[in-house]
Scaffold this active site. Sequence first.
Site: not given
Length: 268
Positions: A40, A113, A158
Amino acid sequence: MKVAAIQMVSGVSLERNLAQAYALLDQARHAGAELAVLPEYFCFMGERDADKLLIAETPGLGKVQDFLADAARELGLWIVGGTVPLATDDPQHAANASLVYDPAGRCVARYDKIHLFRFHDGRQGYDEAAVLRPGDAPVAAAVTDRAGLTWRVGLSVCYDLRFPELYRLLAADVLVVPAAFTYVTGQAHWEVLLRARAIENQAYVIASAQGGQHENGRQTWGQSMVIDPWGQVLAQQATGPGVVVAELDRAHQQEVRRRLPALEHRRL
């Protein structure tokens, strides 16, 4: 299929970050990797969260996207481009997008995301929603290895790791998790969450992390790793830039799913 989880300690210079990413991708290629996953924010870790808005690119256009396309084509790799800030119709919010490129340099998948991180322990705090717009749909890509096998690769980023329902929906053979976990949360939860996602989905997990002390003062946990469908860590690196290489074995995955057909036993 041989894969590589690439770990970085990205800084405030886009050019230096891209140069380091290319060197690590080339190292992965020399190690025999067919698929490489960048972490990321591999391209940029600014002084402030809002700095990512300054480099947000128009989808399909921009220096970072050109870099990923060129690197995939030149190195003959499938590349998951960690995350790239992409512009939205709101100049105050970008998408944190994970982009997949095939060895011909074509962008074949984009995942924004979904789950945005917010954390405060009284000393340090983060609120990604201040500058990011969440995605709203799971995305998987079909990756074909050199032997001609096609792997369903589920995309996540994440903080998504804490939401197992996303991974169920992905129904993937391989789960990729580019991340920049904080040191505090990574030390406590990173490995156990990754292994849980591998075990419950009987899938390989490729987790590529930021890992070290960054120019902006942030410290990330690191511990990039590749995990097999039984939950075994095949390879890992604690901190610092590096390439974690492991072999994915389709027959092993099929045997795990045959011996313990948990995915067939779901009732909810």
